[in-house]
Design an enzyme around this catalytic site. Structure first.
Site, mmCIF file in Angstrom:
data_model
loop_
_atom_site.group_PDB
_atom_site.id
_atom_site.type_symbol
_atom_site.label_atom_id
_atom_site.label_comp_id
_atom_site.label_asym_id
_atom_site.label_seq_id
_atom_site.Cartn_x
_atom_site.Cartn_y
_atom_site.Cartn_z
ATOM 1 N N GLU A 1 0.786 -1.171 -0.025
ATOM 2 C CA GLU A 1 -0.045 0.003 -0.137
ATOM 3 C C GLU A 1 0.824 1.227 0.007
ATOM 4 O OE1 GLU A 1 -2.694 -0.215 3.380
ATOM 5 O OE2 GLU A 1 -3.772 -1.775 2.342
ATOM 6 N N GLU B 1 -5.934 -8.160 0.278
ATOM 7 C CA GLU B 1 -6.280 -8.011 1.549
ATOM 8 C C GLU B 1 -7.835 -7.646 1.511
ATOM 9 O OE1 GLU B 1 -4.721 -4.935 4.210
ATOM 10 O OE2 GLU B 1 -2.585 -5.561 3.878
#
Ligand code: IFM
Length: 442
Positions: free
Chosen positions: A167, A353
């Site tokens: 991320e 995720e």
């Protein structure tokens, strides 16, 4: 009910994920301080003044935790290595105890038949590098290449896959523009440089890992399904700016070798000189692309006079998680289709995720997290619809195995399949854990 394994093509991988700082207990095993330690030690940054010093004590309880992953029938375990644990000063001497820990952990996964899916950096920047400017400093990207090489040399023979950075939007925008994550800055020049240098670091890591002959290398970005808050042209433009910063900036750099004009409109004057020349390294070919998805976001123009990027999040009508995030599985379907269509084509995609925070409590020793089961079920169905539409999705990873240190939210936001009592550190599988176990058997 979760769709069973048999509802997915043979070979579709199911996994669960964690990250080093969130579970290990950073005080153990001789690491150097990370910028998350110093951010957490600064009053007001983390709910309840919490930090990752003990977390779930996974550093000592990893065998029990891997038994839980294997016990549910998962194929894959996504974990990360802490840079500050392995290289306490960020470069130079390695902390042998730290590297040995990951060696044992990977052996433990292999012994249980789990595929180790390694993320090199899930945000534990060594404080010594933060002192030198952290991701603002180009040199950090180069040092990250060295870290990747050290990890690749030691673990590369046994891991299933490697992604350099988790991320990059959070590591740059949330930490340098919004100030909500470490290093807690609110500075556009720092943001622009961090965004670029994280991508440069990604490219350096891929180069180092390929140099070691390693394969199955990817990247992991987080996305939100962005919607304008109303039908006005101003809301559409504001939503487009947020979408460009969050959803397009990194994927466009990785797969197209450019930055979106909407983002350059704000950050171009602050990028480091000669940034365009870094794209060939940033665009190093990948073997898969990972998508972290949790929610949709409605965007309105910020009240005037607004500086770039001039937008604000607006409330939406959908049911929400404990963190107030709207539950929007349709957004995942739309994003998967969009990313495959616009950027990745036939490259395998993975959900790296997906999950929700809920106010989980133990009642008579059990945690009935029916809402979480419904969340995963709806998102797995969204994956199936995207696959039916032609998206080459190869796996789904639930966030997360263990309730853990949820960054600025401290220990109050519980996202996981296994409840952790943060006093006794006892693990108790929740109903969602049992639901995955049933689904993966069928
Ligand atoms: O806990 C985090 C994780 O570290 C990164 N992705 C989002 C999760 C939930 O906020």
């Amino acid at each position: 009910m979760l769709p069973p394994r048999s509802a997915f093509p043979p070979g579709f991988l199911f996994g669960t994920a964690t990250s080093a700082y969130q579970i290990e207990g950073h005080a153990a095993g001789g690491p150097g301080p990370s910028h998350w330690d110093t951010f957490a030690a600064t009053p007001g940054n983390v709910r309840g003044g919490a930090n990752g010093a003990r977390a779930c004590d996974h550093y000592h309880r990893w065998a029990e935790d891997l038994d839980l992953v294997a016990g549910a029938g998962f194929d894959l375990y996504r974990f990360s290595t802490s840079w500050a644990r392995v290289m306490p000063e960020g470069s130079g001497p390695v902390n042998a105890e730290g590297l040995d820990f990951y060696d044992r952990l990977v052996d433990g996964m292999c012994a249980r038949g789990l595929k180790p899916a390694l993320t090199l950096y899930h945000w534990e920047l060594p404080a010594a590098l933060a002192d030198l400017g952290g991701w603002r400093n180009r040199d950090t990207a180069l040092r990250f290449g060295d870290f990747a090489e050290a990890i690749g040399r030691r673990l590369g023979d046994r891991v299933h896959s490697i992604a350099p950075i988790n991320e990059p939007w959070c590591a740059s925008w949330l930490g340098h523009f919004e100030g909500l994550h470490a290093p807690g800055l609110r500075d556009i020049r720092a943001t622009a440089r961090a965004m670029h240098h994280l991508l440069l670091g990604h490219g350096r890591a891929i180069e180092a890992l390929r140099g070691l002959g390693l394969g199955n290398l990817g990247a992991v970005c987080n996305f939100e399904h962005v919607l304008p808050a109303d039908e006005s042209p101003e809301a559409a433009a504001a939503a487009a700016r947020h979408d460009a910063i969050m959803n397009r900036f990194f994927v466009e750099a990785l797969f197209r070798g450019r930055y979106p004009e909407e983002v350059l409109a704000g950050i171009a004057p602050h990028l480091p000189p000669g940034w365009e020349a870094d794209f060939p390294g940033i665009q190093a070919p990948l073997d898969w692309f990972g998508i972290n998805y949790y929610t949709c976001k409605r965007i309105a123009p910020a009240p005037a006079p607004a500086l770039w990027p001039g937008y604000a999040a607006a409330p939406g009508p959908l049911p929400k998680t404990a963190l107030g995030w709207e539950i929007c599985p349709e957004g995942l379907e739309a994003l998967l289709i969009r990313i495959a269509r616009d950027y990745t084509g036939a490259l395998p995609l993975l959900i790296t995720e997906n999950g929700m925070a809920a106010p989980d409590t133990l009642v008579d020793g059990a945690c009935e997290d029916a809402e979480r089961i419904a969340y995963h079920a709806a998102h797995l169905e969204a994956c199936r619809r995207a696959m039916a539409a032609g998206v080459p999705l190869a796996g789904y990873t639930a966030w997360s195995l263990l309730d853990n240190f949820e960054w600025a939210e401290g220990y109050e936001a519980r996202f996981c399949l296994v409840h952790v009592d943060f006093e006794s550190l006892q693990r108790t599988p929740k109903a969602s854990y049992a639901a995955f176990k049933r689904a993966l058997e069928g």
